[in-house]
Design an enzyme around this catalytic site. Structure first.
Site, PDB file in Angstrom:
ATOM      1  N   ASP A 124      53.445 -74.607 -44.184  1.00 15.71           N
ATOM      2  CA  ASP A 124      54.744 -74.399 -44.809  1.00 15.71           C
ATOM      3  C   ASP A 124      55.673 -75.577 -44.549  1.00 15.71           C
ATOM      4  OD1 ASP A 124      56.960 -73.357 -46.025  1.00 15.71           O
ATOM      5  OD2 ASP A 124      57.367 -71.838 -44.514  1.00 15.71           O
ATOM      6  N   ASP A 331      58.234 -77.724 -51.476  1.00 13.78           N
ATOM      7  CA  ASP A 331      57.959 -76.639 -50.526  1.00 13.78           C
ATOM      8  C   ASP A 331      56.556 -76.086 -50.766  1.00 13.78           C
ATOM      9  OD1 ASP A 331      58.008 -74.522 -48.777  1.00 13.78           O
ATOM     10  OD2 ASP A 331      59.747 -73.536 -49.661  1.00 13.78           O
TER      11      ASP A 331
END
Length: 460
Positions: A124, A331
């Site tokens: 992440d 992201d």
């Protein structure tokens, strides 16, 4: 409040869930305007982590040999907020490569502890705190601290256990054992909490990182496994391990392969000579704006193109304004792409004009995607046309017609772009759905992001 986390489509092999990252309501000292900076810094994947981790990952790194589209490296404009680039590379003496499974998220297996215990974690780039599941469980196996000689708990007296650290906005408390404790309460009431600890990650049989600060979760979603937080925060995995660069190649799913395998690098990527780079927009350490995440990988997006036509969207919609709204970030922990209202409405107008009555009225998938259709996805993709996200220096992420739509179940396909504003997010987020079949490299030394076209399913 909730922030987009990882969205995923509903197919027979998918786990029904919400397509968002949820910003935690943090105790004991919630920060006003939490959605602004700390929500991006501490985006933990919630329901996505459920049973996705039951997939087994290949542990043995493989060599790479595949074609990439070669393009010259171009210069991009520097933001006035950018910091000076360091001329010295952080000490990371070797390259680590590993496969990962792509199932609406990048799920990697890392060897943690001494001796190493394999732990599956979501990669992440939108969060800082890395954490593993330390709750006793057999399937999938959680981390057992008692079996590791390098494991240690952080006491309350440790400097990190102080909320005054400017880029570590996770409030901490002392538990009854005088250990440093953290708690995340998600928007749906789910709790993730545990102790901050130190532990090594074994990147090869003979080499491990120094002890890194991780979260050791004692409570979370029932089948949750962990997060590998790799944003720009000083307590992210890549910052603590002093890794100069990392990269990944996300494969496309297909009817034959529902959970394909991609490649992940820490350190030098041998394919980087073909990449095109854009400079990150970085911000002074003390700069705080209510809607800005200073630790995100913020990129200088300039526009959106369909076919040869560039949409009439001001470049200011993709850059932080005086309050931080409009930031555009890369992201890996969010599946779909989300745009602020000024950009989203123009995209939707183009789609509506291109497909006419085929657009489903009064239909919104999971509260996020409302450009959806029944019928032939190939024909609809042809009508909408090829799309590209444009950046400074004439760099683009090109999205082919066959990658415009995602099947969300029941024969319904949706354009994989949602409205940020409807979810309380003031940022543009380029999710992993639009990073597929690309090498995406994050060069932390030169503060830039590189892209290289690839057939990621053939990269392993």
């Amino acid at each position: 409040m909730r922030k987009l986390e990882t969205a995923f489509s509903l197919s027979p092999s998918s786990i029904p869930s919400s397509p968002f990252k949820f910003a935690p309501t943090i105790t004991p000292t919630p920060t006003p305007n939490k959605m602004a900076s700390s929500s991006h810094s501490h985006t933990l994947l919630l329901l996505l982590l459920l049973s996705l981790f039951h997939l087994s990952l290949q542990k043995k790194p493989l060599s790479l040999s595949f074609p990439l589209t070669s393009s010259p490296i171009s210069k991009s404009l520097q933001s006035s907020a950018q910091l000076q680039t360091s001329s010295e590379s952080p000490p990371f003496p070797y390259t680590y490569k590993s496969t990962f499974r792509y199932s609406m998220a990048l799920i990697i297996s890392l060897p943690i502890g001494t001796p190493a215990q394999s732990q599956q974690m979501v990669v992440d780039t939108g969060s800082q705190l890395s954490w593993i599941q330390c709750r006793r469980r057999k399937a999938p196996p959680s981390f057992d601290p008692s079996l590791s000689s390098s494991f240690s708990l952080l006491p309350c007296t440790h400097p990190i256990c102080k909320p005054r650290i400017p880029d570590f906005t996770l409030p901490t408390t002392c538990d009854q054992n005088r250990l440093c404790h953290y708690s995340y309460f998600y928007a749906d009431g789910t709790l993730a909490e545990g102790n901050l600890v130190r532990e090594k990650i074994a990147l090869s049989p003979s080499r491990s990182t120094p002890p890194l600060i991780l979260g050791c979760a004692a409570a979370s979603a029932p089948d949750a496994e962990g997060i590998l937080g790799i944003n720009r925060g000083r307590l992210s995995f890549v910052s603590q391990a002093k890794i100069p660069s990392f990269s990944y190649c996300i494969p496309r799913s297909s009817r034959n392969i529902s959970n394909p395998t991609g490649m992940f690098y820490l350190g030098h990527n041998p394919n980087s000579r073909t990449f095109r780079y854009i400079n990150l927009l970085t911000f002074p350490e003390g700069q705080r704006m209510p809607n800005l995440d200073p630790l995100a990988y913020t990129v200088p997006m300039s526009g959106i193109r369909f076919g040869r036509r560039r949409l009439n969207v001001s470049a200011s919609a993709f850059r932080p304004d005086s309050g931080g709204s409009g930031q555009t970030m890369i992201d890996s922990g969010t599946q779909y792409t989300f745009l602020v209202e000024a950009a989203y409405q123009v995209v939707k107008q183009h789609v509506a004009a291109a497909v006419g009555p085929r657009l489903k009225r009064d239909y919104v998938y999971q509260g996020a995607l409302d450009m959806c259709f029944d019928g032939n996805a190939i024909e609809i993709g042809r009508l909408i046309g090829e799309m590209a996200f444009q950046f400074d220096g004439a760099v683009e992420i090109s999205i082919g017609r066959d990658r415009i739509l995602d099947h969300v179940g029941g024969g319904v396909h949706c354009v994989a772009i949602g409205r940020s504003e409807a979810l309380g997010v003031a940022s543009n987020i380029i999710g992993n759905f639009h990073q597929r079949n690309l090498w995406v490299e994050f060069d932390l030394v030169r503060r830039r992001v590189g892209f290289g076209v690839a057939e990621c399913s053939k990269a392993v």
